[in-house]
Design a protein around this motif. Structure first.
Motif, PDB file in Angstrom:
ATOM      1  N   GLY A 172       2.731 -22.172 -35.383  1.00 16.94           N
ATOM      2  CA  GLY A 172       3.738 -22.245 -36.441  1.00 16.94           C
ATOM      3  C   GLY A 172       3.228 -21.622 -37.728  1.00 16.94           C
ATOM      4  O   GLY A 172       2.106 -21.097 -37.790  1.00 16.94           O
ATOM      5  N   TRP A 173       4.057 -21.694 -38.762  1.00 13.24           N
ATOM      6  CA  TRP A 173       3.728 -21.044 -40.032  1.00 13.24           C
ATOM      7  C   TRP A 173       2.519 -21.679 -40.717  1.00 13.24           C
ATOM      8  O   TRP A 173       1.710 -20.986 -41.325  1.00 13.24           O
ATOM      9  N   LEU A 218       6.117 -11.590 -33.794  1.00 13.73           N
ATOM     10  CA  LEU A 218       6.833 -11.165 -32.601  1.00 13.73           C
ATOM     11  C   LEU A 218       7.163 -12.343 -31.691  1.00 13.73           C
ATOM     12  O   LEU A 218       8.300 -12.490 -31.236  1.00 13.73           O
ATOM     13  N   SER A 219       6.182 -13.194 -31.456  1.00 11.73           N
ATOM     14  CA  SER A 219       6.420 -14.344 -30.581  1.00 11.73           C
ATOM     15  C   SER A 219       7.353 -15.358 -31.231  1.00 11.73           C
ATOM     16  O   SER A 219       8.173 -15.991 -30.551  1.00 11.73           O
ATOM     17  N   TYR A 220       7.262 -15.491 -32.551  1.00 11.45           N
ATOM     18  CA  TYR A 220       8.108 -16.462 -33.261  1.00 11.45           C
ATOM     19  C   TYR A 220       9.566 -16.010 -33.289  1.00 11.45           C
ATOM     20  O   TYR A 220      10.478 -16.793 -33.009  1.00 11.45           O
ATOM     21  N   LEU A 221       9.784 -14.742 -33.614  1.00 10.30           N
ATOM     22  CA  LEU A 221      11.152 -14.240 -33.733  1.00 10.30           C
ATOM     23  C   LEU A 221      11.849 -14.159 -32.379  1.00 10.30           C
ATOM     24  O   LEU A 221      13.077 -14.285 -32.284  1.00 10.30           O
ATOM     25  N   THR A 254      -2.938  -9.975 -36.105  1.00 11.07           N
ATOM     26  CA  THR A 254      -2.699 -11.379 -35.775  1.00 11.07           C
ATOM     27  C   THR A 254      -1.332 -11.830 -36.280  1.00 11.07           C
ATOM     28  O   THR A 254      -0.577 -12.512 -35.564  1.00 11.07           O
ATOM     29  N   PHE A 255      -1.006 -11.448 -37.504  1.00  7.91           N
ATOM     30  CA  PHE A 255       0.287 -11.846 -38.062  1.00  7.91           C
ATOM     31  C   PHE A 255       1.437 -11.176 -37.321  1.00  7.91           C
ATOM     32  O   PHE A 255       2.470 -11.799 -37.055  1.00  7.91           O
TER      33      PHE A 255
END
Length: 212
Positions: free
Chosen positions: A63-64, A15-18, A9-10
Motif C-alpha cells: 500500500g501507499w 502498475l500493480s496498484y492501478l 520500485t515506484f
C-alpha cells in the motif's frame, strides 16, 4: 543508482496498484519461504523463479504507507551511501541486503506459505551502511574487541531491538504495519554491516599508476 532503484520500485507498485493486481503480484513475485524446500508449490501457475524472488519481492508493496516509508528511507540514506560507495557498490549492497533479508526470513520460518513483499530488507542494508559511515558516536575497544567491532555490534543490537519492539507492538494489528517481516529487516541490516567494509575496500582499492 539509488534514484533509479526508487523510480523502478515506484513504477512497479503503481502498475500493480492501478491494475488491482497487488495480491496476485505478491503470490507470483513475493518471497515465499516454503518454495525453497518445495519447488512444486506453485506448479500450474506463472511465478518468478524462487531464486529471483528476493529481488522481485522488493518491487511489490502492500500500500501507499508501505511504499512511501520505504522510498523515503531509500532516497534519504541511499544518496549518502552512494556518494561513498559509488553506483555499483550501492547496487551490490542493495542486492546483498535483499538476499540477506530473505535468508533470515526463511531461517526463522522455512515452512511459511505467506508471501513476503517490500524493499525493507534491502533498504535495511543501506541503513546499516549509512549508520556506519555517518555515525558520530565514539566508542572504545572492549577487551579483545576493536573499537570498530564494538561500534558495529552496538548498531546491530540497536536496530534488532527496534525491529523486535515494532514486531511486538504491531502483532495482530490491522493493515500493513501488522505484518512487518522483522526477521527480514534484521537480516538485511546484518548483511549491510557485513558488506560495508569489503565494499569500501573495493571502492577505494589502489589502482596501478600510469607511467609515461
Amino acid at each position: 543508482m539509488t534514484d533509479g532503484i526508487a523510480a523502478v520500485t515506484f513504477a512497479a507498485f503503481l502498475l500493480s496498484y492501478l491494475t488491482k493486481q497487488v495480491d496476485n503480484a505478491a503470490i507470483m513475485g513475493g518471497f515465499i519461504p516454503a518454495r525453497i524446500g518445495d519447488s512444486h508449490l506453485l506448479d500450474g501457475m506463472w511465478a518468478v523463479p524462487a531464486g529471483l524472488t528476493p529481488l522481485s519481492c522488493t518491487l511489490i508493496h502492500a500500500g501507499w504507507l508501505h511504499i512511501g516509508f520505504n522510498l523515503l528511507m531509500l532516497v534519504f540514506c541511499g544518496r549518502q551511501v552512494e556518494h561513498v560507495l559509488g553506483r555499483w557498490g550501492t547496487l551490490i549492497l542493495y542486492v546483498g541486503g535483499a538476499y540477506g533479508a530473505t535468508l533470515v526470513q526463511w531461517a526463522v520460518d522455512p515452512g511459511s506459505t505467506s508471501p513476503m513483499v517490500g524493499a525493507s530488507g534491502a533498504i535495511s542494508a543501506i541503513i546499516a551502511t549509512y549508520s556506519l559511515l555517518y555515525s558520530q558516536q565514539n566508542v572504545r575497544r572492549i577487551g579483545p574487541l576493536s573499537a570498530n567491532l564494538v561500534r558495529v555490534l552496538w548498531l546491530a543490537a540497536g536496530w534488532i531491538a527496534i525491529q523486535l519492539m515494532i514486531g511486538v507492538a504491531t502483532a495482530g494489528g490491522i493493515g500493513d504495519l501488522g505484518r512487518i517481516a522483522v526477521a527480514a529487516h534484521i537480516g538485511g541490516f546484518l548483511a549491510g554491516l557485513a558488506l560495508t567494509r569489503p565494499l569500501l575496500r573495493w571502492r577505494f582499492r589502489k589502482r596501478p599508476q600510469a607511467v609515461n
